[in-house]
Design an enzyme around this catalytic site. Structure first.
Site, short mmCIF file in Angstrom:
data_model
loop_
_atom_site.label_atom_id
_atom_site.label_comp_id
_atom_site.label_asym_id
_atom_site.label_seq_id
_atom_site.Cartn_x
_atom_site.Cartn_y
_atom_site.Cartn_z
N GLY A 242 0.76 -1.24 0.00
CA GLY A 242 0.00 0.00 0.00
C GLY A 242 0.79 1.29 0.00
O GLY A 242 0.20 2.36 -0.15
N GLU A 279 4.15 -6.37 1.95
CA GLU A 279 3.75 -6.83 0.61
C GLU A 279 3.67 -5.66 -0.37
O GLU A 279 2.64 -5.45 -1.01
CB GLU A 279 2.37 -7.52 0.68
CG GLU A 279 2.27 -8.67 1.66
CD GLU A 279 0.82 -9.12 1.90
OE1 GLU A 279 -0.12 -8.41 1.47
OE2 GLU A 279 0.64 -10.18 2.52
N PRO A 280 4.75 -4.90 -0.53
CA PRO A 280 4.66 -3.73 -1.40
C PRO A 280 4.61 -4.10 -2.88
O PRO A 280 5.34 -4.98 -3.33
CB PRO A 280 5.95 -2.97 -1.10
CG PRO A 280 6.92 -4.04 -0.69
CD PRO A 280 6.10 -5.08 0.04
N GLY A 281 3.73 -3.45 -3.60
CA GLY A 281 3.67 -3.64 -5.05
C GLY A 281 4.05 -2.35 -5.75
O GLY A 281 5.17 -2.14 -6.19
N ARG A 282 3.08 -1.44 -5.78
CA ARG A 282 3.24 -0.17 -6.49
C ARG A 282 4.55 0.56 -6.17
O ARG A 282 5.22 1.07 -7.07
CB ARG A 282 2.07 0.74 -6.10
CG ARG A 282 1.99 2.04 -6.88
CD ARG A 282 0.93 2.98 -6.26
NE ARG A 282 -0.30 2.30 -5.92
CZ ARG A 282 -1.35 2.17 -6.75
NH1 ARG A 282 -1.32 2.73 -7.94
NH2 ARG A 282 -2.42 1.51 -6.36
N ARG A 318 -6.23 2.70 -15.33
CA ARG A 318 -6.33 3.43 -14.06
C ARG A 318 -7.04 4.77 -14.17
O ARG A 318 -7.85 5.11 -13.30
CB ARG A 318 -4.94 3.61 -13.42
CG ARG A 318 -4.25 2.29 -13.08
CD ARG A 318 -2.99 2.48 -12.24
NE ARG A 318 -3.31 2.98 -10.93
CZ ARG A 318 -3.17 4.22 -10.53
NH1 ARG A 318 -2.67 5.14 -11.34
NH2 ARG A 318 -3.53 4.58 -9.32
N TYR A 322 -10.18 4.56 -11.78
CA TYR A 322 -10.04 5.21 -10.46
C TYR A 322 -9.99 6.72 -10.55
O TYR A 322 -9.68 7.38 -9.56
CB TYR A 322 -8.72 4.79 -9.80
CG TYR A 322 -8.39 3.34 -9.76
CD1 TYR A 322 -9.22 2.41 -9.15
CD2 TYR A 322 -7.18 2.88 -10.29
CE1 TYR A 322 -8.87 1.08 -9.10
CE2 TYR A 322 -6.83 1.54 -10.23
CZ TYR A 322 -7.68 0.65 -9.64
OH TYR A 322 -7.33 -0.67 -9.58
N CYS A 348 -13.91 2.42 -28.64
CA CYS A 348 -15.28 2.94 -28.78
C CYS A 348 -15.97 3.02 -27.43
O CYS A 348 -16.92 2.26 -27.15
CB CYS A 348 -16.05 2.04 -29.72
SG CYS A 348 -15.18 1.82 -31.26
C1 LIG Z 1 -2.58 -5.44 -4.12
C2 LIG Z 1 -2.08 -6.01 -2.87
C3 LIG Z 1 -0.80 -5.67 -2.40
C4 LIG Z 1 0.07 -4.65 -3.07
O1 LIG Z 1 -0.47 -3.36 -2.91
P1 LIG Z 1 0.34 -2.05 -3.37
O2 LIG Z 1 -0.59 -0.94 -3.08
O3 LIG Z 1 0.63 -2.19 -4.83
O4 LIG Z 1 1.58 -1.98 -2.55
C5 LIG Z 1 -0.36 -6.27 -1.24
N1 LIG Z 1 -1.12 -7.17 -0.57
C6 LIG Z 1 -2.36 -7.51 -1.00
C7 LIG Z 1 -3.15 -8.50 -0.22
C8 LIG Z 1 -2.88 -6.95 -2.15
O5 LIG Z 1 -4.12 -7.27 -2.54
#
Ligand SMILES: *Cc1c(COP(=O)(O)O)cnc(C)c1O
Length: 420
Positions: A242, A279-282, A318, A322, A348
């Site tokens: 997050g 659990e970082p993604g973004r 996105r 969003y 379209c």
């Molecule tokens: C999407 C998600 C993440 C990654 O979130 P980011 O905002 O991209 O860091 C981590 N854990 C869970 C359970 C998710 O669904």
């Protein structure tokens, strides 16, 4: 200056590391996702510094960008992975990642996905409901295995982010209400094919402040203490992902901001023996990519000026999903007079827009870079309007690597059949 340090202007042209985006467009055509390898490494560096000497496992939230080249880079840097499907599990196994560093999240795990993850031997299942717990216990028992379990609790905190990416409020579909958690843990403890190892929460995405995490942590600490008084002792505490990135002028918290506070609070409660999982993604990939696109037509109507480009909502959903803001840079900016443009795609749908009311000076054929397209761009892409998914290139210094070619048109319908 752009929002992304590894995409900067040199001699009037936007570059990815040392390569001009003009040259990349000539070689690979557009639309094109361009990633910077150094940007991935630098994003990881912020986590490495924050976790040094601490018992932390960073599991890359791979749904943000699951290209094998990206996954392999993070594997080599030492991350584990947070997966949300059997498909993502297949990807991490394909790069030879260590399943013992994989956590399995998601509200709707199917039997085959549980079986595959048990077979692989993942670090834990982040279980999101009692029904899932029951199913997991049965699947593990049938396989003669023990499933390692962490309950995803919903701490009911406001992450102060977009409603679609806020996941830790009572009304969201995610997790087990924190008031019910003790009861569900006790049930889990009674099931012989389950082994409780942790607790988990994920309160939302594109979070810019540390306070929502600390609100959640506060509630998790209380839960951990209650569980201990019932003889249930956890090994890890997973705070989810997050952490936000800069799309325009945000000043998001850093991994150090977060972990310094987290370890301070854990120490106050004599809980520093717990392993922390993130659990970082973004925040690991968002500013490591751009979506490169070419202006097909300019269209001036009474109400609006449109730049119709060759990328569309199928490549980057996105903005329309969003209402997200992505900066737009002309790859070779022109100087004379500014016009306000809506950047739209050829699909379209009126919802097919990438950016609105941007001051730009444009001509047909110009290249634009949609910034911060390293996260939730390709992974959310579709083939709507029978548009092949665009190619992905990873730049490493002076070298470009094609890490996924543009999909051939025929491949979009090759497996379909017609009735005789
Ligand atoms: C999407 C998600 C993440 C990654 O979130 P980011 O905002 O991209 O860091 C981590 N854990 C869970 C359970 C998710 O669904």
């Amino acid at each position: 200056m752009t929002v992304a340090p590894h995409f900067q202007f040199k001699n009037g042209t936007l570059h990815a590391e040392n390569l001009s985006l003009t040259q990349l467009a000539e070689t690979y055509d557009t639309p094109l996702y361009v990633y910077s390898r150094q940007a991935l490494r630098d994003a990881w560096e912020a986590y490495r510094v924050a976790t040094e000497g601490r018992n932390v496992l960073v599991c890359y939230g791979m749904k943000a960008n699951s290209n094998l080249a990206v996954l392999n880079e993070f594997k080599n840097l030492g991350t584990g992975f947070d997966i949300v499907s059997g498909g993502e599990l297949a990807r991490v196994l394909a790069i030879g990642a260590d399943p013992a560093k994989v956590v399995f999240s998601g509200v709707g795990k199917q039997v085959w996905e549980m079986q595959a993850a048990l077979e692989a031997g993942v670090k834990c299942f982040n279980v999101e409901s009692e029904a899932e717990l029951t199913r997991l216990a049965q699947v593990a028992q049938d396989m003669g295995k023990i499933a390692l379990v962490s309950l995803r609790v919903n701490p009911d905190v406001d992450a102060q982010t977009h409603p679609y990416i806020s996941t830790g409020l009572k009304e969201n579909k995610f997790g087990i209400a924190i008031e019910k958690a003790v009861e569900v843990y006790q049930h889990a403890a009674s099931l012989p094919s389950l082994n409780i190892v942790g607790v988990d929460c994920h309160i939302g995405s594109q979070i810019t402040e540390v306070s929502p995490y600390l609100d959640a942590l506060d509630k998790l600490i209380a839960l951990i203490q209650t569980l201990a008084s019932h003889g249930i002792h956890l090994k890890h505490l997973d705070l989810g992902g997050g952490i936000g990135i800069r799309y325009t002028d945000e000043q998001p918290l850093t991994p150090s901001d977060l972990l310094n506070k987290v370890f301070e609070m854990l120490a106050q409660h004599q809980l520093d023996h717990l392993q922390i999982v993130l659990e970082p993604g973004r925040s690991l990939v968002g500013n490591a990519g751009v979506l490169l696109t070419q202006v097909e037509y300019l269209k001036h109507s009474e109400a609006k000026n449109f730049a119709i480009v060759d990328a569309a909502m199928n490549d980057l959903i996105r903005p329309t999903l969003y209402d997200a803001w992505h900066s737009v840079e002309a790859v070779k900016p022109r100087t004379q007079g500014d016009t306000l443009y809506d950047i739209v795609g050829p699909i379209c749908e009126s919802g097919d827009w990438l950016a609105r009311d941007r001051k730009l000076t444009l001509q047909q054929g110009d290249l634009l870079a949609i910034m911060s397209a390293g996260a939730y761009a390709f992974t959310m892409a579709s083939q709507y309007n029978t548009r092949p998914r665009a190619a992905e290139v990873m730049v490493d210094g002076d070298t470009a690597h094609l890490v996924r070619p543009r999909e051939p048109l025929e491949s979009l319908y090759a497996s379909e059949s017609i009735l005789g």
